[in-house]
Design a protein around this motif. Structure first.
Motif, PDB file in Angstrom:
ATOM      1  N   LEU A  37       0.865  -1.218  -0.032  1.00  0.00           N
ATOM      2  CA  LEU A  37       0.026   0.070  -0.113  1.00  0.00           C
ATOM      3  C   LEU A  37       0.827   1.233  -0.094  1.00  0.00           C
ATOM      4  N   ILE A  38       0.763   2.113  -1.144  1.00  0.00           N
ATOM      5  CA  ILE A  38       1.534   3.302  -1.135  1.00  0.00           C
ATOM      6  C   ILE A  38       0.417   4.418  -0.485  1.00  0.00           C
ATOM      7  N   VAL A  39       0.643   5.162   0.436  1.00  0.00           N
ATOM      8  CA  VAL A  39      -0.155   6.174   1.009  1.00  0.00           C
ATOM      9  C   VAL A  39       0.671   7.537   0.859  1.00  0.00           C
ATOM     10  N   HIS A  40       0.014   8.443   0.044  1.00  0.00           N
ATOM     11  CA  HIS A  40       0.902   9.525  -0.290  1.00  0.00           C
ATOM     12  C   HIS A  40       0.182  10.756  -0.128  1.00  0.00           C
ATOM     13  N   HIS A  41       0.840  11.984   0.134  1.00  0.00           N
ATOM     14  CA  HIS A  41       0.183  13.533  -0.094  1.00  0.00           C
ATOM     15  C   HIS A  41       1.215  14.211  -1.044  1.00  0.00           C
ATOM     16  N   THR A  42       0.704  14.418  -2.216  1.00  0.00           N
ATOM     17  CA  THR A  42       1.454  14.709  -3.293  1.00  0.00           C
ATOM     18  C   THR A  42       1.062  15.926  -3.885  1.00  0.00           C
ATOM     19  N   PRO A  43       1.472  17.319  -3.327  1.00  0.00           N
ATOM     20  CA  PRO A  43       0.969  18.478  -3.776  1.00  0.00           C
ATOM     21  C   PRO A  43       1.830  19.205  -4.647  1.00  0.00           C
ATOM     22  N   SER A  44       3.163  18.692  -5.022  1.00  0.00           N
ATOM     23  CA  SER A  44       3.992  19.401  -5.883  1.00  0.00           C
ATOM     24  C   SER A  44       4.684  18.538  -6.597  1.00  0.00           C
ATOM     25  N   PRO A  45       5.081  19.093  -7.868  1.00  0.00           N
ATOM     26  CA  PRO A  45       5.976  18.329  -8.863  1.00  0.00           C
ATOM     27  C   PRO A  45       7.104  17.652  -8.259  1.00  0.00           C
ATOM     28  N   ALA A  46       7.815  18.103  -7.542  1.00  0.00           N
ATOM     29  CA  ALA A  46       8.814  17.362  -6.868  1.00  0.00           C
ATOM     30  C   ALA A  46       8.364  16.078  -6.053  1.00  0.00           C
ATOM     31  N   LEU A  47       7.180  16.151  -5.365  1.00  0.00           N
ATOM     32  CA  LEU A  47       6.746  14.964  -4.634  1.00  0.00           C
ATOM     33  C   LEU A  47       6.183  14.093  -5.712  1.00  0.00           C
ATOM     34  N   GLN A  48       5.689  14.416  -6.702  1.00  0.00           N
ATOM     35  CA  GLN A  48       5.208  13.656  -7.843  1.00  0.00           C
ATOM     36  C   GLN A  48       6.400  12.863  -8.662  1.00  0.00           C
ATOM     37  N   GLU A  49       7.578  13.442  -8.617  1.00  0.00           N
ATOM     38  CA  GLU A  49       8.586  12.651  -9.210  1.00  0.00           C
ATOM     39  C   GLU A  49       9.114  11.752  -8.229  1.00  0.00           C
ATOM     40  N   MET A  50       9.028  11.861  -7.228  1.00  0.00           N
ATOM     41  CA  MET A  50       9.306  10.802  -6.094  1.00  0.00           C
ATOM     42  C   MET A  50       8.533   9.978  -5.934  1.00  0.00           C
ATOM     43  N   LEU A  51       7.077  10.154  -5.966  1.00  0.00           N
ATOM     44  CA  LEU A  51       6.241   8.864  -6.157  1.00  0.00           C
ATOM     45  C   LEU A  51       6.190   8.198  -7.219  1.00  0.00           C
ATOM     46  N   GLU A  52       6.372   8.931  -8.186  1.00  0.00           N
ATOM     47  CA  GLU A  52       6.611   8.160  -9.647  1.00  0.00           C
ATOM     48  C   GLU A  52       7.579   6.852  -9.537  1.00  0.00           C
ATOM     49  N   ALA A  53       8.735   7.469  -8.944  1.00  0.00           N
ATOM     50  CA  ALA A  53       9.910   6.623  -9.116  1.00  0.00           C
ATOM     51  C   ALA A  53       9.927   5.660  -7.970  1.00  0.00           C
ATOM     52  N   ALA A  54       9.225   5.850  -6.751  1.00  0.00           N
ATOM     53  CA  ALA A  54       8.972   4.768  -5.802  1.00  0.00           C
ATOM     54  C   ALA A  54       7.964   3.582  -6.475  1.00  0.00           C
ATOM     55  N   ILE A  55       6.781   4.151  -7.237  1.00  0.00           N
ATOM     56  CA  ILE A  55       6.000   3.386  -7.740  1.00  0.00           C
ATOM     57  C   ILE A  55       6.535   2.496  -8.886  1.00  0.00           C
ATOM     58  N   SER A  56       7.374   3.150  -9.595  1.00  0.00           N
ATOM     59  CA  SER A  56       8.290   2.382 -10.579  1.00  0.00           C
ATOM     60  C   SER A  56       9.043   1.091  -9.926  1.00  0.00           C
ATOM     61  N   GLY A  57       9.727   1.387  -8.914  1.00  0.00           N
ATOM     62  CA  GLY A  57      10.620   0.536  -8.140  1.00  0.00           C
ATOM     63  C   GLY A  57       9.724  -0.675  -7.572  1.00  0.00           C
ATOM     64  N   ALA A  58       8.663  -0.317  -7.085  1.00  0.00           N
ATOM     65  CA  ALA A  58       7.457  -1.550  -6.591  1.00  0.00           C
ATOM     66  C   ALA A  58       7.065  -2.103  -7.492  1.00  0.00           C
ATOM     67  N   ARG A  59       6.923  -1.723  -8.748  1.00  0.00           N
ATOM     68  CA  ARG A  59       6.398  -2.334  -9.812  1.00  0.00           C
ATOM     69  C   ARG A  59       7.462  -2.898 -10.937  1.00  0.00           C
ATOM     70  N   THR A  60       8.657  -2.990 -10.416  1.00  0.00           N
ATOM     71  CA  THR A  60       9.558  -3.326 -11.376  1.00  0.00           C
ATOM     72  C   THR A  60       9.249  -4.888 -11.851  1.00  0.00           C
ATOM     73  N   ASP A  61       9.587  -5.406 -13.066  1.00  0.00           N
ATOM     74  CA  ASP A  61       9.312  -6.708 -13.443  1.00  0.00           C
ATOM     75  C   ASP A  61      10.158  -7.729 -12.772  1.00  0.00           C
ATOM     76  N   GLU A  62      11.252  -7.365 -12.155  1.00  0.00           N
ATOM     77  CA  GLU A  62      12.064  -8.496 -11.230  1.00  0.00           C
ATOM     78  C   GLU A  62      11.391  -8.888 -10.034  1.00  0.00           C
ATOM     79  N   ILE A  63      10.337  -8.314  -9.473  1.00  0.00           N
ATOM     80  CA  ILE A  63       9.603  -8.571  -8.575  1.00  0.00           C
ATOM     81  C   ILE A  63       8.257  -9.156  -8.962  1.00  0.00           C
ATOM     82  N   GLU A  64       7.719 -10.306  -8.481  1.00  0.00           N
ATOM     83  CA  GLU A  64       6.640 -10.998  -8.832  1.00  0.00           C
ATOM     84  C   GLU A  64       5.819 -11.239  -7.715  1.00  0.00           C
TER      85      GLU A  64
END
Length: 150
Positions: A5-32
């Protein structure tokens, strides 16, 4: 299947970049075997927390504290989830203009009360996130997902 579960408050472009990077890591193809569920802090609730096996939290540092939205999330889930979620893994990323220490301390105080266990020190960024900062967010997401994958 495990749930992150990713719970976030993302009111800025900087936080959006950080959120997207974290989601990308969590969804990497190497982890099933991990479903990634993403909820804004103002809509996440106890049912989301109880159904998850691990948590990734994201917040701005606002006047020396976590965002009001993340605090609202904790207020709603603390007692309903206190017993059932002990020792579950979590990670934290925080963005601030000049300082993130107060926000980190406030989240760590609540997660200590919940008896959640941090999988690594928080990712903290002041100013615009650089490539290393985004890589750290990606690694945090991947580490949490891998840890609950089984």
């Amino acid at each position: 299947m495990a749930t992150l579960l990713i719970v976030h408050h993302t009111p800025s472009p900087a936080l959006q970049e950080m959120l997207e990077a974290a989601i990308s890591g969590a969804r990497t193809d190497e982890i099933e075997g991990v479903e990634v569920v993403i909820r804004p802090a103002l809509t996440a609730g106890a049912a989301d927390v109880l159904q998850a096996d691990g948590y990734l939290l994201g917040t701005p540092a606002n006047i020396g504290y976590m965002s009001g939205a993340l605090k609202h999330f904790f207020d709603g889930i603390y007692y309903p989830c206190l017993e059932a979620t002990r020792r579950r893994p979590y990670g934290l990323y925080v963005h601030g203009g000049m300082d993130t220490g107060g926000a980190v301390r406030s989240v760590e105080s609540i997660t200590t009360g919940l008896q959640w266990r941090a999988v690594r020190p928080p990712v903290t960024v002041t100013g615009a996130p650089g490539q290393e900062d985004l890589a750290a967010c990606w690694e945090l997401g991947a580490l949490l997902a891998a840890g609950i994958a089984g």
